[in-house]
Design a protein around this motif. Structure first.
Motif, PDB file in Angstrom:
ATOM      1  N   ASP A  71       0.872  -1.166   0.000  1.00  0.00           N
ATOM      2  CA  ASP A  71       0.000   0.000   0.000  1.00  0.00           C
ATOM      3  C   ASP A  71       0.913   1.222   0.000  1.00  0.00           C
ATOM      4  O   ASP A  71       1.680   1.421   0.948  1.00  0.00           O
ATOM      5  N   VAL A  72       0.861   2.008  -1.070  1.00  0.00           N
ATOM      6  CA  VAL A  72       1.749   3.162  -1.238  1.00  0.00           C
ATOM      7  C   VAL A  72       0.919   4.441  -1.178  1.00  0.00           C
ATOM      8  O   VAL A  72      -0.136   4.533  -1.810  1.00  0.00           O
ATOM      9  N   THR A  73       1.402   5.409  -0.427  1.00  0.00           N
ATOM     10  CA  THR A  73       0.764   6.726  -0.387  1.00  0.00           C
ATOM     11  C   THR A  73       1.786   7.755  -0.833  1.00  0.00           C
ATOM     12  O   THR A  73       2.905   7.780  -0.324  1.00  0.00           O
ATOM     13  N   THR A  74       1.381   8.581  -1.785  1.00  0.00           N
ATOM     14  CA  THR A  74       2.220   9.677  -2.255  1.00  0.00           C
ATOM     15  C   THR A  74       1.632  10.988  -1.740  1.00  0.00           C
ATOM     16  O   THR A  74       0.551  11.007  -1.152  1.00  0.00           O
ATOM     17  N   ILE A  75       2.314  12.073  -2.003  1.00  0.00           N
ATOM     18  CA  ILE A  75       1.820  13.391  -1.579  1.00  0.00           C
ATOM     19  C   ILE A  75       0.416  13.655  -2.123  1.00  0.00           C
ATOM     20  O   ILE A  75      -0.409  14.264  -1.450  1.00  0.00           O
ATOM     21  N   GLU A  76       0.141  13.142  -3.321  1.00  0.00           N
ATOM     22  CA  GLU A  76      -1.193  13.344  -3.917  1.00  0.00           C
ATOM     23  C   GLU A  76      -2.283  12.627  -3.133  1.00  0.00           C
ATOM     24  O   GLU A  76      -3.447  13.000  -3.210  1.00  0.00           O
ATOM     25  N   GLY A  77      -1.911  11.599  -2.361  1.00  0.00           N
ATOM     26  CA  GLY A  77      -2.892  10.817  -1.628  1.00  0.00           C
ATOM     27  C   GLY A  77      -3.163  11.294  -0.212  1.00  0.00           C
ATOM     28  O   GLY A  77      -4.005  10.722   0.480  1.00  0.00           O
ATOM     29  N   LEU A  78      -2.488  12.341   0.229  1.00  0.00           N
ATOM     30  CA  LEU A  78      -2.702  12.817   1.603  1.00  0.00           C
ATOM     31  C   LEU A  78      -4.002  13.594   1.775  1.00  0.00           C
ATOM     32  O   LEU A  78      -4.688  13.430   2.769  1.00  0.00           O
ATOM     33  N   ALA A  79      -4.291  14.470   0.845  1.00  0.00           N
ATOM     34  CA  ALA A  79      -5.509  15.286   0.951  1.00  0.00           C
ATOM     35  C   ALA A  79      -6.720  14.361   0.859  1.00  0.00           C
ATOM     36  O   ALA A  79      -6.682  13.330   0.190  1.00  0.00           O
ATOM     37  N   SER A  80      -7.787  14.729   1.530  1.00  0.00           N
ATOM     38  CA  SER A  80      -8.984  13.891   1.542  1.00  0.00           C
ATOM     39  C   SER A  80     -10.228  14.752   1.387  1.00  0.00           C
ATOM     40  O   SER A  80     -10.398  15.725   2.116  1.00  0.00           O
ATOM     41  N   GLY A  81     -11.066  14.383   0.449  1.00  0.00           N
ATOM     42  CA  GLY A  81     -12.324  15.098   0.266  1.00  0.00           C
ATOM     43  C   GLY A  81     -12.150  16.578  -0.012  1.00  0.00           C
ATOM     44  O   GLY A  81     -12.946  17.390   0.434  1.00  0.00           O
ATOM     45  N   GLY A  82     -11.096  16.932  -0.709  1.00  0.00           N
ATOM     46  CA  GLY A  82     -10.842  18.334  -1.032  1.00  0.00           C
ATOM     47  C   GLY A  82     -10.200  19.124   0.089  1.00  0.00           C
ATOM     48  O   GLY A  82      -9.936  20.316  -0.049  1.00  0.00           O
ATOM     49  N   GLU A  83      -9.944  18.476   1.218  1.00  0.00           N
ATOM     50  CA  GLU A  83      -9.317  19.138   2.369  1.00  0.00           C
ATOM     51  C   GLU A  83      -7.853  18.728   2.447  1.00  0.00           C
ATOM     52  O   GLU A  83      -7.522  17.554   2.322  1.00  0.00           O
ATOM     53  N   LEU A  84      -6.985  19.701   2.685  1.00  0.00           N
ATOM     54  CA  LEU A  84      -5.579  19.390   2.875  1.00  0.00           C
ATOM     55  C   LEU A  84      -5.387  18.551   4.137  1.00  0.00           C
ATOM     56  O   LEU A  84      -6.139  18.688   5.111  1.00  0.00           O
TER      57      LEU A  84
END
Length: 163
Positions: A71-84
């Motif tokens: 399971d990989v998370t990049t910087i693009e995957g941190l924000a959720s539902g339009g919220e930083l």
């Protein structure tokens, strides 16, 4: 050629890559996620930090094939539902970025650090743990302020959320 399958930012992806392709190259070239930067190719600068199975990893030191099944998370995957993400918001609030080149790696390292320490961070610890991330603009003072602020706002709930 290696067949790889992994979850990246909550989405299942698979593909073929050269056996020697680095994870950072797979993320940028095969998946088009260019927020993870390539700075030095020698694991010295930290611009390429991503999370693999919840832990910060310099993606220029890991083969894409080694991430198979991860399971990989990049910087693009941190924000959720339009919220930083709170760390992203703190970097913006405290001007913890200048040119922005190191910012994705700094943020990914900070998220990992906060998930391990919760709200129990001090300036000395933050500076020591960010040693592997180089800011060429020397914006460390504001970066440290941003990490400490995010840690205080996230508190020990950060440890629970990361588990």
């Amino acid at each position: 050629m290696a067949n790889v399958s992994m979850t990246v930012n909550g989405r299942s992806v698979s593909g073929q890559c050269e056996d020697r392709m680095l994870l950072v190259q797979f993320i940028r070239e095969n998946l088009g996620l260019t927020g993870t930067h390539v700075g030095c190719d020698t694991s010295q600068c930290g611009a390429c930090v991503v999370h693999v199975d919840g832990k910060a990893v310099k993606s220029c030191t890991m083969l894409a094939a080694q991430a198979d099944g991860s399971d990989v998370t990049t910087i693009e995957g941190l924000a959720s539902g339009g919220e930083l993400h709170p760390v992203q918001a703190a970097f913006r609030e405290h001007h913890g970025l200048q040119c922005g080149f190191c910012t994705p790696g700094m943020i990914m390292s900070a998220v990992d650090m906060i998930s391990r320490h919760g709200g129990q961070l001090d300036e000395k610890t933050v500076r020591a743990e960010l040693e592997g991330n180089i800011c060429r603009c020397t914006g460390y003072h504001n970066i440290v302020k941003a990490v400490l602020d995010a840690a205080s706002k996230m508190g020990d709930g950060a440890k629970v959320a990361a588990e």
